[in-house]
Write an enzyme that holds these catalytic residues in place. Structure first.
Site, PDB file in Angstrom:
ATOM      1  N   GLN A   7       0.805  -1.206   0.000  1.00 16.80           N
ATOM      2  CA  GLN A   7       0.000   0.000   0.000  1.00 16.80           C
ATOM      3  C   GLN A   7       0.840   1.258   0.000  1.00 16.80           C
ATOM      4  O   GLN A   7       0.824   2.043   0.931  1.00 16.80           O
ATOM      5  CB  GLN A   7      -0.971  -0.028   1.161  1.00 16.80           C
ATOM      6  CG  GLN A   7      -1.909  -1.220   1.016  1.00 16.80           C
ATOM      7  CD  GLN A   7      -3.054  -1.175   1.962  1.00 16.80           C
ATOM      8  OE1 GLN A   7      -2.902  -0.726   3.069  1.00 16.80           O
ATOM      9  NE2 GLN A   7      -4.192  -1.645   1.540  1.00 16.80           N
TER      10      GLN A   7
ATOM     11  N   ASN B  36       2.890   4.191   8.301  1.00 15.60           N
ATOM     12  CA  ASN B  36       2.085   3.164   7.651  1.00 15.60           C
ATOM     13  C   ASN B  36       2.175   3.177   6.157  1.00 15.60           C
ATOM     14  O   ASN B  36       2.526   4.159   5.517  1.00 15.60           O
ATOM     15  CB  ASN B  36       0.637   3.231   8.121  1.00 15.60           C
ATOM     16  CG  ASN B  36      -0.090   4.422   7.570  1.00 15.60           C
ATOM     17  OD1 ASN B  36      -0.256   4.505   6.368  1.00 15.60           O
ATOM     18  ND2 ASN B  36      -0.493   5.322   8.431  1.00 15.60           N
ATOM     19  N   CYS B  37       1.848   2.030   5.614  1.00 12.00           N
ATOM     20  CA  CYS B  37       1.811   1.849   4.174  1.00 12.00           C
ATOM     21  C   CYS B  37       0.378   1.537   3.785  1.00 12.00           C
ATOM     22  O   CYS B  37       0.127   0.727   2.925  1.00 12.00           O
ATOM     23  CB  CYS B  37       2.721   0.714   3.759  1.00 12.00           C
ATOM     24  SG  CYS B  37       4.352   0.824   4.464  1.00 12.00           S
ATOM     25  N   VAL B  38      -0.586   2.128   4.495  1.00  8.91           N
ATOM     26  CA  VAL B  38      -1.974   1.925   4.110  1.00  8.91           C
ATOM     27  C   VAL B  38      -2.195   2.668   2.801  1.00  8.91           C
ATOM     28  O   VAL B  38      -1.370   3.476   2.402  1.00  8.91           O
ATOM     29  CB  VAL B  38      -2.911   2.422   5.229  1.00  8.91           C
ATOM     30  CG1 VAL B  38      -3.060   3.918   5.210  1.00  8.91           C
ATOM     31  CG2 VAL B  38      -4.264   1.748   5.160  1.00  8.91           C
TER      32      VAL B  38
END
Lengths: 428, 348
Positions: A112, A241-243
């Site tokens: 993501q 985060n890699c959302v």
């Protein structure tokens, strides 16, 4: 707590002998910046690039965007608990290199991650096509675990932002904004006739690669707590985060939280902004129940008349948002939600994964599934081949000519759920 | 160039007759017929009704597949730029015919359609996603009022102009979400909305909360020791290398994979394609997402009848409800044919 934010307007960025700000131009000593950024045994290489608005540049995959800031007076340093001591921040004076941004890229950590186009149709969807970007391609040593990889790149970006921010320490700002929220009894007394508003600030905390940090603590481990709005302006909340690219709250957007800014805009005029409650989005039902219960309780405890709730991420976190909305409304406190939509590529499916009748005031920041075609760019910084596997891309997204056909989900900040952008979705 | 329009109406509006003529088979007439005359006036020089296709309500609804084919092939001969259906007002069978023709025209001929119906006409819910349906009154007394917005929308569509909101154009919302840039950023819109809500003033939500289907649980398995159990997962469990390239988010497909000779999932034979959760623990041991190891043990111990020889997997991350429903229909059909008694659905 009172914070003066001194904005030093950056009109251009260039490499130079010394890192300094002269007449609105940020000069950067490339080697020194690379050295500061790479000061970690787990980093193998750092490359520094500049990307300016209008240039035919694509940056992919993007991990985080950070605004260069530095404390001038008041306690502590930026990004407390991570690269500064854990002093409570948000007071005194902070200088900002307004218009400049640090963008971290490198080998992909998780699916993501997304992209920034500095020109073309994609540029309209990302706020970071309008900033002067100092792009750091940070690649770690071989064999690093994903979890460590994320941490290493996150801290490298923060160090770089602080290093650049330092160049503004003794520069006279172009303008100064003053933000102040007082201790609760005084703040309530100051505007006794205005509705008391609390901002419920959701942080994604679904597990590694989907985490946020509060004074260095993994926010999975917090119970909801009350903060002064100015604390985040000094980096109390950091994205780890890699959302999905479109709806992750980048560190830059935490630093410039638009809900906080727009509530301050009306503070003392139409409303009384008494503070923020931060809460998390953990994955177990017990955690969701606990955090939403506690948030509703804190909001009531503070005596709020109304709240704005912002989500981070989608799907699973929709349940956290819906629980918060339901429980806060149950207490007779009015809510407005900000969320994005996942209505399918044709826009015909339900946009959220959960629902409550009490959610009757929703701001939509757009359908992340809508398809966009991004033309090829002259220069690509990073690794373009990940376009096929990142969230919002699919097999064949990257064409031979370098163009990318994918959902706007792949664009950094496209449907930001703090309402940073102009995008919305309408019924048709 | 004049815009070429074909009009679809029923036997009643063509002046052929009422219920006694409802079995009238599709026929085509040159030029405008019945309500087409009013449309002709509204279009002026800009558009022309080149033909009118007429079909009886009963014939259409009793022979839907054949009737649609006949109607569409008649229309095709006239190379239309746009098709107008009705208006059908509150006539149910006529509304369904208009909707079915509209949907097929859009899908097969790839040209826009404007229909007109009363909001409670059953054709509205069935076909509003495919066609623009202008809201009309209940009966033909509202013909003139219906023709004006239908003609206006038709011209806009044929010219390829951008459409306004359903309220502005007069069509029934299709349940389609479309992005656009607002004048103010989202946070500011939220503050404005909150102030209005606090003051008790009118405000409009930008997204009315969704309504979901409720699925009734199936009856319990009578004898689990004889049951054939299948594994289906939205957690993205796929063979190593993700052979079908299932997307990490917004999946458009599902995969079907053989469990023959497989007793245990491990990093050598499997991985997750899902982009919405920390994949580290799933990739270490995919039985955590798809419990093949435990089910094999139960199968050997006679605690379940058997484990179905295929598993089905997709990624439930930002995947639209429409796609999920389609996957479920196709997977369920195959499981039924294979005589599967129960399914363990795992998500993440």
């Amino acid at each position: 707590m009172r914070l003066e934010v001194g904005n030093i307007l950056i009109k251009d960025i260039q490499f130079g002998e010394r890192t300094e700000v002269k007449k609105g131009v940020l000069f950067i000593n490339k080697d020194e910046l690379a050295q500061v950024t790479g000061a970690d045994d787990l980093i193998a290489s750092v490359e520094v690039y500049l990307a300016k608005p209008g240039e035919e540049i694509r940056i992919i995959p993007v991990k985080d965007v950070i605004e260069p800031r530095i404390k001038v007076s008041g306690k502590g340093g930026v990004f407390p608990g991570l690269i500064s001591k854990v002093d409570t921040v948000g007071e005194g004076r902070t200088h900002v290199l307004k218009g400049a941004a640090v963008v971290t890229t490198g080998k992909i950590v998780g699916f993501q991650e997304g992209l920034i186009d500095m020109t073309g149709p994609g540029a309209e969807y990302t706020p970071f096509s309008k900033t002067m970007n100092v792009v750091l391609k940070v690649d770690p040593v071989e064999g690093l675990h994903q979890h460590e990889h994320e941490r290493v790149v996150r801290l490298a970006g923060l160090r770089a932002a602080e290093y650049l921010g330092r160049a503004g320490q003794s520069v006279e700002p172009d303008h100064i904004e003053v933000y102040e929220t007082k201790p609760l009894p005084e703040q309530v007394k100051e505007y006794p006739d205005l509705p008391k508003v609390v901002y419920v600030y959701m942080l994604i905390t679904q597990g590694l690669l989907h985490d946020s940090f509060f004074y260095g603590v993994d926010a999975k481990q917090i119970v909801p707590t009350f903060i002064y709005p100015t604390e985040v302006m000094d980096g109390a909340v950091v994205s780890g985060n890699c959302v999905s690219a479109c709806d992750k709250n980048l560190t830059y957007i935490h630093q410039n939280n638009p809900v906080i800014q727009d509530l301050y805009e009306r503070h003392g005029k139409d409303l009384n902004f008494i503070g923020c409650v931060i809460t998390n989005e953990n994955v177990t039902l017990a955690d969701k129940e606990r955090s939403s219960n506690m948030t509703a309780k804190l909001v009531e405890f503070l005596g709020a008349d109304g709240v704005i709730i912002t989500e981070e991420g989608f799907g699973n976190p929709d349940t956290d948002m819906v629980m918060l909305c339901y429980k806060i409304e149950e207490k007779g406190i009015k809510t407005v939600l900000i969320t994005n939509e996942y209505a399918g590529r044709d826009g015909a499916s339900q946009s959220l994964a959960d629902s409550t009748e009490k959610g009757d005031a929703v701001v939509s920041t757009g359908n992340s599934n809508e398809i966009i075609k991004l033309p090829p760019m002259k220069t690509v910084i990073g690794y373009p081949e990940v376009a096929d596997i990142i969230a919002g891309g699919s097999d064949g997204s990257l064409a031979e000519d370098g163009s990318i056909t994918a959902e706007i989900q792949v664009i950094i900040g496209a449907t930001n759920e703090m309402g940073y952008g102009l995008l919305t979705a309408k019924a048709r | 160039m004049t815009i070429r329009i074909v009009h679809f109406i029923n036997q009643f509006f063509a002046g052929i007759g009422g219920e006694e003529k409802a079995d009238h088979r599709p026929e085509v007439r040159e030029g405008a017929v019945g309500p087409g005359i009013a449309f002709k006036e509204a279009f002026g020089e800009e558009a022309e009704i080149v033909a009118t296709v007429v079909c009886g309500d009963s014939y259409f609804n009793e022979n839907m597949a054949a009737a649609v084919d006949e109607v569409i092939s008649m229309m095709e001969n006239y190379r239309p730029d746009l098709v107008i259906c009705g208006p059908a007002f509150n006539a149910g069978r006529y509304g369904i015919a208009c909707g079915a023709v509209a949907e097929t025209v859009v899908n097969r001929l790839g040209i826009p359609v404007v229909a007109g119906m009363y909001p409670e006409n059953p054709g509205v819910d069935m076909y509003k996603k495919s066609a623009y349906i202008i809201e009309t009154s209940k009966t033909a007394a509202g013909m003139r009022k219906a023709v004006t917005p239908m003609a206006r929308l038709a011209l806009k569509l044929a010219r390829g102009e951008e459409l306004g909101s359903p309220e502005e154009e007069g069509y029934i919302p299709r349940g389609i979400r479309k992005n656009q840039f607002a004048a103010e950023r989202g946070s500011k819109r939220a503050v404005e909305m909150l102030l209005k809500k606090l003051e008790g003033e009118e405000y409009t939500t930008e997204y009315p909360m969704p309504v979901f289907d409720r699925v009734a649980p199936a009856a319990a398995i009578k004898d689990i020791k004889k049951a054939k159990i299948a594994l289906v997962s939205s957690g993205g469990p796929v063979p190593k290398g993700n052979p079908d390239r299932i997307e990490s988010s917004s999946a458009t497909k599902f995969g079907k994979y053989s469990l023959q000779w497989l007793d245990d999932l491990n990093p050598g034979n499997s991985e997750t394609a899902h982009g919405g959760y920390d994949p580290v623990y799933a990739n270490e041991d995919l039985d955590r997402v798809l419990p093949v190891d435990v089910l094999r043990e139960m199968e050997k111990a006679g605690e379940i009848g058997s484990l179905h020889e295929y598993w089905y997997a997709t990624v439930g991350n930002g995947t639209s409800v429409a796609n999920a429903r389609r996957f479920a229909t196709e997977i369920a059909k195959e499981l039924n044919v294979a005589g599967v008694d129960a399914v363990i659905l795992t998500s993440t």
